[in-house]
Design a protein around this motif. Structure first.
Motif, PDB file in Angstrom:
ATOM      1  N   LYS A  45     -30.675  -9.456 -49.614  1.00 41.08           N
ATOM      2  CA  LYS A  45     -30.497  -7.982 -49.825  1.00 41.08           C
ATOM      3  C   LYS A  45     -31.962  -7.191 -49.451  1.00 41.08           C
ATOM      4  CE  LYS A  45     -28.981  -4.695 -53.204  1.00 41.08           C
ATOM      5  NZ  LYS A  45     -28.617  -4.426 -54.602  1.00 41.08           N
ATOM      6  N   SER A  46     -33.021  -7.835 -49.676  1.00 41.20           N
ATOM      7  CA  SER A  46     -34.300  -7.366 -49.408  1.00 41.20           C
ATOM      8  C   SER A  46     -34.365  -7.317 -47.746  1.00 41.20           C
ATOM      9  CB  SER A  46     -35.369  -7.823 -50.155  1.00 41.20           C
ATOM     10  OG  SER A  46     -36.483  -7.564 -49.667  1.00 41.20           O
ATOM     11  N   ILE A  47     -34.227  -8.216 -47.033  1.00 43.50           N
ATOM     12  CA  ILE A  47     -34.350  -8.663 -45.750  1.00 43.50           C
ATOM     13  C   ILE A  47     -33.366  -7.770 -45.060  1.00 43.50           C
ATOM     14  CG2 ILE A  47     -34.105 -10.286 -43.904  1.00 43.50           C
ATOM     15  CD1 ILE A  47     -35.168 -12.493 -45.909  1.00 43.50           C
ATOM     16  N   VAL A  48     -32.068  -7.372 -45.554  1.00 40.26           N
ATOM     17  CA  VAL A  48     -31.163  -6.609 -44.696  1.00 40.26           C
ATOM     18  C   VAL A  48     -31.581  -5.433 -44.638  1.00 40.26           C
ATOM     19  CG1 VAL A  48     -28.685  -5.656 -44.940  1.00 40.26           C
ATOM     20  CG2 VAL A  48     -29.143  -8.388 -45.113  1.00 40.26           C
ATOM     21  N   GLY A  49     -32.220  -5.023 -45.881  1.00 40.60           N
ATOM     22  CA  GLY A  49     -32.618  -3.636 -46.093  1.00 40.60           C
ATOM     23  C   GLY A  49     -33.710  -3.424 -45.068  1.00 40.60           C
ATOM     24  N   GLU A  50     -34.797  -4.027 -44.975  1.00 35.66           N
ATOM     25  CA  GLU A  50     -35.721  -3.972 -43.933  1.00 35.66           C
ATOM     26  C   GLU A  50     -35.353  -4.035 -42.525  1.00 35.66           C
ATOM     27  OE1 GLU A  50     -39.065  -6.915 -44.399  1.00 35.66           O
ATOM     28  OE2 GLU A  50     -38.854  -6.521 -46.503  1.00 35.66           O
ATOM     29  N   CYS A  51     -34.294  -4.818 -42.112  1.00 34.02           N
ATOM     30  CA  CYS A  51     -33.942  -4.922 -40.789  1.00 34.02           C
ATOM     31  C   CYS A  51     -33.235  -3.624 -40.866  1.00 34.02           C
ATOM     32  CB  CYS A  51     -32.988  -5.996 -40.775  1.00 34.02           C
ATOM     33  SG  CYS A  51     -33.664  -7.615 -40.639  1.00 34.02           S
ATOM     34  N   SER A  52     -32.381  -3.065 -41.477  1.00 35.40           N
ATOM     35  CA  SER A  52     -31.625  -1.898 -41.393  1.00 35.40           C
ATOM     36  C   SER A  52     -32.513  -0.836 -41.155  1.00 35.40           C
ATOM     37  CB  SER A  52     -30.798  -1.489 -42.647  1.00 35.40           C
ATOM     38  OG  SER A  52     -29.690  -2.375 -42.692  1.00 35.40           O
ATOM     39  N   SER A  53     -33.534  -0.422 -41.734  1.00 34.50           N
ATOM     40  CA  SER A  53     -34.619   0.393 -41.646  1.00 34.50           C
ATOM     41  C   SER A  53     -35.234   0.280 -40.195  1.00 34.50           C
ATOM     42  CB  SER A  53     -35.607   0.426 -42.594  1.00 34.50           C
ATOM     43  OG  SER A  53     -36.600   0.992 -42.256  1.00 34.50           O
ATOM     44  N   GLN A  54     -35.591  -0.763 -39.791  1.00 36.72           N
ATOM     45  CA  GLN A  54     -36.104  -1.092 -38.397  1.00 36.72           C
ATOM     46  C   GLN A  54     -35.193  -0.724 -37.275  1.00 36.72           C
ATOM     47  OE1 GLN A  54     -37.766  -5.111 -38.409  1.00 36.72           O
ATOM     48  NE2 GLN A  54     -39.426  -4.504 -39.753  1.00 36.72           N
TER      49      GLN A  54
ATOM     50  N   ARG B 164     -32.534   1.335 -37.449  1.00 41.19           N
ATOM     51  CA  ARG B 164     -32.598   2.806 -37.700  1.00 41.19           C
ATOM     52  C   ARG B 164     -33.664   3.496 -36.774  1.00 41.19           C
ATOM     53  NH1 ARG B 164     -33.404   3.814 -42.308  1.00 41.19           N
ATOM     54  NH2 ARG B 164     -31.403   2.851 -43.331  1.00 41.19           N
ATOM     55  N   GLU B 165     -34.748   2.812 -36.903  1.00 37.82           N
ATOM     56  CA  GLU B 165     -36.023   3.368 -36.295  1.00 37.82           C
ATOM     57  C   GLU B 165     -35.875   2.939 -34.880  1.00 37.82           C
ATOM     58  OE1 GLU B 165     -39.654   2.171 -37.748  1.00 37.82           O
ATOM     59  OE2 GLU B 165     -39.162   2.729 -39.969  1.00 37.82           O
ATOM     60  N   VAL B 166     -35.431   2.020 -34.252  1.00 40.40           N
ATOM     61  CA  VAL B 166     -35.421   1.456 -32.729  1.00 40.40           C
ATOM     62  C   VAL B 166     -34.268   2.592 -32.361  1.00 40.40           C
ATOM     63  CG1 VAL B 166     -34.563  -0.250 -31.465  1.00 40.40           C
ATOM     64  CG2 VAL B 166     -36.195  -0.638 -33.086  1.00 40.40           C
ATOM     65  N   ARG B 167     -33.321   2.816 -32.985  1.00 41.05           N
ATOM     66  CA  ARG B 167     -32.237   3.472 -32.467  1.00 41.05           C
ATOM     67  C   ARG B 167     -32.503   4.993 -32.223  1.00 41.05           C
ATOM     68  NH1 ARG B 167     -26.890   1.183 -35.839  1.00 41.05           N
ATOM     69  NH2 ARG B 167     -26.644  -0.407 -34.438  1.00 41.05           N
ATOM     70  N   GLU B 168     -33.337   5.795 -33.125  1.00 42.89           N
ATOM     71  CA  GLU B 168     -33.851   6.876 -33.113  1.00 42.89           C
ATOM     72  C   GLU B 168     -34.881   7.024 -31.829  1.00 42.89           C
ATOM     73  OE1 GLU B 168     -35.727   7.725 -36.865  1.00 42.89           O
ATOM     74  OE2 GLU B 168     -33.794   7.989 -37.943  1.00 42.89           O
ATOM     75  N   ASP B 169     -35.582   6.008 -31.607  1.00 39.92           N
ATOM     76  CA  ASP B 169     -36.716   5.985 -30.564  1.00 39.92           C
ATOM     77  C   ASP B 169     -35.854   5.844 -29.241  1.00 39.92           C
ATOM     78  OD1 ASP B 169     -38.645   5.850 -32.563  1.00 39.92           O
ATOM     79  OD2 ASP B 169     -39.201   4.079 -32.165  1.00 39.92           O
ATOM     80  N   PHE B 170     -34.844   5.089 -29.333  1.00 40.84           N
ATOM     81  CA  PHE B 170     -34.034   4.935 -28.069  1.00 40.84           C
ATOM     82  C   PHE B 170     -33.394   6.199 -27.692  1.00 40.84           C
ATOM     83  CE2 PHE B 170     -30.128   3.728 -25.995  1.00 40.84           C
ATOM     84  CZ  PHE B 170     -30.627   3.127 -24.826  1.00 40.84           C
ATOM     85  N   GLU B 171     -32.896   6.862 -28.789  1.00 46.02           N
ATOM     86  CA  GLU B 171     -32.095   8.129 -28.441  1.00 46.02           C
ATOM     87  C   GLU B 171     -33.321   9.223 -27.808  1.00 46.02           C
ATOM     88  OE1 GLU B 171     -29.153  10.962 -27.966  1.00 46.02           O
ATOM     89  OE2 GLU B 171     -28.886   8.524 -28.229  1.00 46.02           O
ATOM     90  N   ASP B 172     -34.263   9.165 -28.445  1.00 43.29           N
ATOM     91  CA  ASP B 172     -35.217  10.215 -27.978  1.00 43.29           C
ATOM     92  C   ASP B 172     -35.834   9.675 -26.552  1.00 43.29           C
ATOM     93  OD1 ASP B 172     -35.700  11.452 -30.427  1.00 43.29           O
ATOM     94  OD2 ASP B 172     -37.259  10.386 -31.125  1.00 43.29           O
ATOM     95  N   PHE B 173     -36.033   8.534 -26.386  1.00 45.08           N
ATOM     96  CA  PHE B 173     -36.144   7.930 -24.852  1.00 45.08           C
ATOM     97  C   PHE B 173     -35.039   8.378 -23.791  1.00 45.08           C
ATOM     98  CE2 PHE B 173     -35.872   4.579 -21.628  1.00 45.08           C
ATOM     99  CZ  PHE B 173     -37.171   4.676 -20.950  1.00 45.08           C
ATOM    100  N   ARG B 174     -33.813   8.224 -24.190  1.00 45.34           N
ATOM    101  CA  ARG B 174     -32.425   8.447 -23.516  1.00 45.34           C
ATOM    102  C   ARG B 174     -32.674  10.044 -23.227  1.00 45.34           C
ATOM    103  NH1 ARG B 174     -28.105  10.853 -23.348  1.00 45.34           N
ATOM    104  NH2 ARG B 174     -27.856  11.541 -25.534  1.00 45.34           N
TER     105      ARG B 174
END
Length: 128
Positions: free
Chosen positions: A59-68, A70-80
């Motif tokens: 659960k902890s690992i999934v939480g960390e991965c989900s957060s990361q 989300r950040e990558v998706r936001e960065d990708f959207e900004d880049f797009r």
């Protein structure tokens, strides 16, 4: 217990890898350890503790991965968006340069026509 622990540490001193072996009753499937609250493993003390640890760690690992993620998706959207904006600017610049080139060509044609008709003296560079 102290002697047993000391003996274990001496026997495994040079090992590069160590494994934890879990022994359990034959009627307990390994998959039951990974599925939260879907089995009767809670009835077993040690297995219940291991199951809870695995569940919380996952659960902890999934939480960390989900957060990361989300950040990558936001960065990708900004880049797009930035790439789209730059593409639009490139199109505008290309269009403007085309107009400038056409103006220069028209200007050169007009100058040549005026020189040919004698309205303007020829450039010194053109005569050379």
């Amino acid at each position: 217990f102290v002697c047993q622990g000391h003996l274990r540490s001496r026997l495994t001193e040079g090992w590069e890898q160590r494994y934890l072996w879990l022994c359990h009753e034959a009627n307990v499937e390994e998959e039951m350890l990974f599925a939260p609250d879907t089995s009767n493993v809670k009835a077993y003390g040690r297995l219940s503790t291991i199951k809870q640890y695995i569940f919380e760690s996952t659960k902890s690992i999934v939480g960390e991965c989900s957060s990361q993620i989300r950040e990558v998706r936001e960065d990708f959207e900004d880049f797009r968006k930035e790439v789209h904006h730059l593409h639009h600017l490139c199109k505008e610049t290309s269009h403007a340069l085309t107009k400038v080139a056409e103006s220069l060509k028209d200007g050169d044609d007009l100058r040549r026509h005026r020189v040919a008709s004698g309205c303007l003296p020829p450039d010194e560079d053109e005569g050379a």
